[in-house]
Design an enzyme around this catalytic site. Structure first.
Site, PDB file in Angstrom:
ATOM      1  N   LYS A  61       0.842  -1.194   0.000  1.00 38.01           N
ATOM      2  CA  LYS A  61       0.000   0.000   0.000  1.00 38.01           C
ATOM      3  C   LYS A  61       0.882   1.250   0.000  1.00 38.01           C
ATOM      4  CE  LYS A  61      -3.840  -2.084   2.559  1.00 38.01           C
ATOM      5  NZ  LYS A  61      -4.890  -1.898   1.546  1.00 38.01           N
ATOM      6  N   ARG A  69     -10.618 -11.286  -0.384  1.00 40.47           N
ATOM      7  CA  ARG A  69     -11.465 -12.226  -1.137  1.00 40.47           C
ATOM      8  C   ARG A  69     -10.847 -13.627  -1.167  1.00 40.47           C
ATOM      9  NH1 ARG A  69     -11.145  -8.435  -6.300  1.00 40.47           N
ATOM     10  NH2 ARG A  69     -11.058  -6.984  -4.534  1.00 40.47           N
TER      11      ARG A  69
END
Length: 514
Positions: A288, A362
């Site tokens: 990130k 996910r």
């Protein structure tokens, strides 16, 4: 936690350090809300006029303190705004009461006992006031030294001036009425479990890794009579949980899959809840950017909500089976981390090309969804701080709802509205599925950039068992609040989705959901 009691005492005669009254915006000025009649009488019927001279308008969440008049035993009157007055013959909205009570409780730090004389036309209104007050009184002091009330880091006693009210009394609450008593008891459980989720979310990642989260689930299971099973890294490898292992392999803190369940002898339905539990998300190799890492301890908010909901269901002894699946991992970059371009074999047997290691939620949810589906529950709901795209679409206060069944999605949306959680139904456009096609695997963990939140939902759908009603709640927006507190919402972890999930369990127990 702040104690909650009901009282039939008058707002003027109750013994408390402060009495809270409601005011609203009327067509011709400020109106004193029901419940405050005795206090208004002590002010000679001029409480609204006095408050207006102090600048009160009745706006939602506005708080005005003033010394009590002769005839009111509490030394302080706190007036809190309820927003627009309801139409004639209608009652104040429960969520407005919940937020007002929260605003008042946040203002009353250092108070031993606060009496709430807000409108309580029915047991539901009393419960809303109780929930709001208990949630507004929340503080997280585990890592403070001496400024949070109670005991902080290293056992130091915190400053009582900043401690939340020790006791909240709801006036007009009919303490001997069965409905009001049950509503108050439920409010205490709801607030306690939301605050449990908040504590977990606010705990820094160096104190809450997957192993510690699993240990807390085991402790709660023992306390509340739940069944619990923890799959460690060896069991995950043996079982072929490639999503959880792939996400967690870059960290020194290995992943866990926790099954925690409330069962009831009279249950006719089973509800499975699946929570994303990334105890810290650096993004992995797809690191990130600066400015996006500081709050990533909150990436386990979905698992916290699921955990808290299962405990609440047990504490309320709901006649429904509720099984929680906590998919726990830490997503870190290292020489052993999953690389963009790697292919993982999931628990379902499907293979996934990992195009972005920061789309890790996910992957862990996929394994948990497949495992939950094996038990053939009547419905599955997963909860996750899954995508920034959902925040872009809905902002910071709404969570998105996707489902493989339109009626189920609508039911969850209506339940969220019922309990006061902002949400919005989202579509699952079939054409977006093609964007996840992979030349080397069954599918990729990324697809079209536009509509990224919907793509994530379509990915998860691939791992839900045939014929099982399923919904996905993307709580990326409301799970962690970075601004100033408002209503009963604190800075930090919020406990988003707990109330919706618990009410869903109650509706399922009542046979209202098919």
């Amino acid at each position: 936690m702040t104690a909650l009691t009901l009282s039939s005492s008058s707002a003027a005669t109750v013994r408390a350090d402060a009495v809270v009254v409601g005011v609203a915006k009327g067509a011709k000025g400020l109106l004193v809300a029901p419940g405050a009649e005795a206090v208004d009488k002590a002010f000679g019927g001029k409480l609204a006029a006095v408050l207006e001279t102090l600048g009160a308008s009745g706006a939602e969440g506005e708080v005005t303190k003033l010394p009590a008049a002769d005839g009111v035993k509490a030394p302080v009157v706190l007036a809190v705004g309820l927003g627009d007055a309801p139409a004639k013959g209608e009652d104040h909205d429960h969520e407005a009461l919940r937020r007002a009570a929260g605003s008042a409780a946040r203002t009353l730090t250092g108070t031993k006992k606060a009496a709430f004389a807000l409108p309580t036309a029915d047991a539901g209104a009393a419960a809303a006031v109780g929930e709001g007050a208990l949630l507004g009184a929340y503080t997280f002091t585990a890592f403070r030294g001496d400024n949070g009330g109670g005991k902080g880091a290293k056992g130091k006693k915190n400053d009582a001036k900043s401690a939340p009210p020790a006791e909240v009394t709801i006036l007009g609450g009919k303490p001997r009425d069965k409905e009001f008593k049950a509503a108050a008891e439920r409010a205490q459980v709801v607030a306690a479990e939301m605050n449990r989720a908040r504590d977990l979310i606010n705990t820094p990642s160096n104190a809450l890794d997957p192993k510690e989260f699993a240990a807390q689930a085991q402790a709660a299971a023992k306390e509340f009579g739940l069944t619990v099973e923890v799959l460690d890294e060896k069991a995950l490898k043996k079982g072929g949980y490639g999503g959880l292992l792939g996400v967690g392999q870059g960290s020194e803190a290995p992943p866990r899959l926790v099954r925690i369940a409330h069962t009831h002898a009279d249950a006719a339905k089973t509800l499975a809840l699946v929570g994303k539990g990334i105890t810290y998300d650096s993004g992995g190799i797809s690191l990130k950017p600066a400015g996006h890492n500081e709050t990533m301890k909150c990436d386990m908010s979905g698992a916290a909500a699921v955990f808290a909901t299962v405990v609440a269901a047990a504490r309320l002894n709901l006649p429904v089976n509720v099984t929680g699946w906590l998919a726990l991992a830490e997503n870190m970059p290292s020489g052993n981390a999953t690389r963009p371009g790697d292919v993982l074999t999931m628990y379902s047997g499907k293979t996934v090309e990992v195009l972005n290691t920061d789309a890790e939620g996910r992957l862990v949810l996929a394994d948990a969804l497949t495992r939950a589906s094996e038990e053939a529950p009547d419905a599955i709901v997963d909860v996750a701080t899954l995508t920034g795209a959902m925040v872009l679409a809905l902002g910071h206060r709404h969570f998105g709802i996707m489902a493989n069944d339109d009626a189920f999605r609508t039911a969850i949306h209506e339940i969220a509205e019922e309990v006061g959680e902002d949400s919005w139904p989202m579509p699952m456009p079939g054409h977006l599925r093609k964007g996840m096609d992979s030349p080397v695997a069954d599918l990729a963990n990324m697809g079209d950039r536009m509509g990224g939140g919907l793509v994530a939902g379509l990915f998860l759908k691939e791992f839900v068992g045939e014929g099982i009603a399923w919904a996905h709640l993307d709580i990326a927006g409301p799970a962690f609040h970075e601004g100033a507190p408002w209503g009963y919402t604190p800075k930090g972890g919020t406990g988003s989705a707990v109330r919706t999930l618990l009410r869903l369990a109650e509706h399922t127990a009542e046979g209202d959901l098919g």
